[in-house]
Design a protein around this motif. Structure first.
Motif, PDB file in Angstrom:
ATOM      1  N   ALA A 107       0.834  -1.205   0.000  1.00  0.00           N
ATOM      2  CA  ALA A 107       0.000   0.000   0.000  1.00  0.00           C
ATOM      3  C   ALA A 107       0.869   1.254   0.000  1.00  0.00           C
ATOM      4  O   ALA A 107       0.542   2.253  -0.669  1.00  0.00           O
ATOM      5  N   GLU A 108       1.994   1.208   0.735  1.00  0.00           N
ATOM      6  CA  GLU A 108       2.882   2.371   0.756  1.00  0.00           C
ATOM      7  C   GLU A 108       3.597   2.513  -0.583  1.00  0.00           C
ATOM      8  O   GLU A 108       3.741   3.629  -1.101  1.00  0.00           O
ATOM      9  N   LEU A 109       4.056   1.399  -1.152  1.00  0.00           N
ATOM     10  CA  LEU A 109       4.703   1.471  -2.457  1.00  0.00           C
ATOM     11  C   LEU A 109       3.755   2.079  -3.488  1.00  0.00           C
ATOM     12  O   LEU A 109       4.136   2.979  -4.249  1.00  0.00           O
ATOM     13  N   LEU A 110       2.517   1.612  -3.510  1.00  0.00           N
ATOM     14  CA  LEU A 110       1.551   2.120  -4.484  1.00  0.00           C
ATOM     15  C   LEU A 110       1.295   3.609  -4.270  1.00  0.00           C
ATOM     16  O   LEU A 110       1.223   4.383  -5.237  1.00  0.00           O
ATOM     17  N   ALA A 111       1.199   4.019  -3.021  1.00  0.00           N
ATOM     18  CA  ALA A 111       0.968   5.436  -2.728  1.00  0.00           C
ATOM     19  C   ALA A 111       2.137   6.288  -3.211  1.00  0.00           C
ATOM     20  O   ALA A 111       1.938   7.381  -3.769  1.00  0.00           O
ATOM     21  N   ARG A 112       3.356   5.793  -3.035  1.00  0.00           N
ATOM     22  CA  ARG A 112       4.529   6.548  -3.474  1.00  0.00           C
ATOM     23  C   ARG A 112       4.602   6.602  -5.008  1.00  0.00           C
ATOM     24  O   ARG A 112       4.941   7.636  -5.580  1.00  0.00           O
ATOM     25  N   VAL A 113       4.310   5.485  -5.655  1.00  0.00           N
ATOM     26  CA  VAL A 113       4.297   5.454  -7.121  1.00  0.00           C
ATOM     27  C   VAL A 113       3.289   6.458  -7.665  1.00  0.00           C
ATOM     28  O   VAL A 113       3.590   7.244  -8.577  1.00  0.00           O
ATOM     29  N   GLU A 114       2.095   6.454  -7.102  1.00  0.00           N
ATOM     30  CA  GLU A 114       1.050   7.340  -7.618  1.00  0.00           C
ATOM     31  C   GLU A 114       1.335   8.802  -7.275  1.00  0.00           C
ATOM     32  O   GLU A 114       0.980   9.699  -8.043  1.00  0.00           O
ATOM     33  N   ALA A 115       2.005   9.047  -6.145  1.00  0.00           N
ATOM     34  CA  ALA A 115       2.391  10.421  -5.810  1.00  0.00           C
ATOM     35  C   ALA A 115       3.422  10.942  -6.810  1.00  0.00           C
ATOM     36  O   ALA A 115       3.336  12.086  -7.271  1.00  0.00           O
ATOM     37  N   LEU A 116       4.400  10.098  -7.152  1.00  0.00           N
ATOM     38  CA  LEU A 116       5.394  10.507  -8.149  1.00  0.00           C
ATOM     39  C   LEU A 116       4.740  10.736  -9.504  1.00  0.00           C
ATOM     40  O   LEU A 116       5.103  11.649 -10.247  1.00  0.00           O
ATOM     41  N   GLY A 117       3.735   9.907  -9.815  1.00  0.00           N
ATOM     42  CA  GLY A 117       3.046  10.037 -11.087  1.00  0.00           C
ATOM     43  C   GLY A 117       2.236  11.312 -11.199  1.00  0.00           C
ATOM     44  O   GLY A 117       1.950  11.777 -12.316  1.00  0.00           O
ATOM     45  N   ARG A 118       1.878  11.907 -10.060  1.00  0.00           N
ATOM     46  CA  ARG A 118       1.099  13.154 -10.078  1.00  0.00           C
ATOM     47  C   ARG A 118       1.970  14.384 -10.225  1.00  0.00           C
ATOM     48  O   ARG A 118       1.464  15.482 -10.466  1.00  0.00           O
ATOM     49  N   ARG A 119       3.276  14.219 -10.068  1.00  0.00           N
ATOM     50  CA  ARG A 119       4.154  15.380 -10.179  1.00  0.00           C
ATOM     51  C   ARG A 119       4.152  15.898 -11.613  1.00  0.00           C
ATOM     52  O   ARG A 119       4.300  15.126 -12.558  1.00  0.00           O
ATOM     53  N   PRO A 120       3.984  17.192 -11.794  1.00  0.00           N
ATOM     54  CA  PRO A 120       3.999  17.727 -13.154  1.00  0.00           C
ATOM     55  C   PRO A 120       5.382  17.580 -13.768  1.00  0.00           C
ATOM     56  O   PRO A 120       6.396  17.762 -13.101  1.00  0.00           O
TER      57      PRO A 120
END
Length: 226
Positions: A107-120
């Motif tokens: 769950a933490e890995l997925l959250a970090r991946v998706e947070a990086l993916g939201r960076r412009p």
């Protein structure tokens, strides 16, 4: 997102790949640093998730350093059992964007991946490749060395583009057959040697410093140094 996972541990790779796919992402997997670098440099990904310690002669830090030197700014999340502060700092300074210590909760890995993916993304797409005084324009499909325009055929352009995207690295004949000729077998011909020879004549003839080099029993490399 299209994600490249570079992880040599079979169980960890299966666990992460399955979870990311279930979350809706497309995942390509490489089991060593050499294959991971080749995929990351030659294909387009939205994210790299990679282990710090990898077999294949290229570890995670070296992989990211090489990509950053080539102008590749794809976000990178390191996975590593190396939990010391110095190790985390080393990974981030090499060009990593985030660092997750093993063992981790998915769950933490997925959250970090998706947070990086939201960076412009602040990076404009790469339209030109350069090695020394050689410039390849991907939009106009033109090649210049210094002030001289070099006329190349479409296959020669693809060959040169692949060499330049991997500048400073050995590119094997197998890689060229797959990526430039779309062959997934060895046709047992000297087609690559012939094309490289022609390209070398066009690029290096009349210049003091050759750019295309043959690496004996390995393949070819384009680099500025002789």
């Amino acid at each position: 997102m299209r994600i490249l996972l570079v992880e040599d541990d079979v169980e960890v790779a299966r666990f992460v790949k399955k979870g990311l796919q279930e979350a809706g992402h497309t995942v390509e997997h490489a089991a060593n640093g050499r294959d991971g670098l080749f995929l990351a440099a030659s294909e387009s990904f939205d994210m790299l998730v990679l282990d710090r310690m990898l077999p294949g002669g290229v570890d995670g830090v070296r992989l990211v350093e090489t990509l950053r030197q080539q102008g590749n700014r794809t976000p990178v999340l390191f996975l590593s059992a190396l939990s010391g502060v110095d190790e985390r700092v080393k990974g981030l300074k090499a060009g990593g964007d985030d660092y997750l210590v093993k063992p981790f909760a998915f769950a933490e890995l997925l959250a970090r991946v998706e947070a990086l993916g939201r960076r412009p993304s602040s990076e404009a797409p790469v339209t030109k490749l350069r090695v020394a005084d050689l410039e390849l324009d991907l939009l106009s499909r033109t090649v210049m060395r210094g002030t001289r325009k070099i006329d190349v055929q479409p296959r020669e352009f693809r060959l040169l583009e692949h060499l330049m995207r991997h500048a400073g690295q050995v590119v094997t004949r197998t890689m060229l057959l797959e990526k430039v000729w779309d062959y997934h077998f060895d046709p047992q011909t000297n087609v690559i040697d012939v094309h490289v020879s022609r390209l070398r004549q066009k690029l290096d003839k009349g210049f003091d410093k050759p750019l295309i080099h043959t690496v004996r029993n390995a393949g070819y490399m384009i680099r500025a140094e002789a």
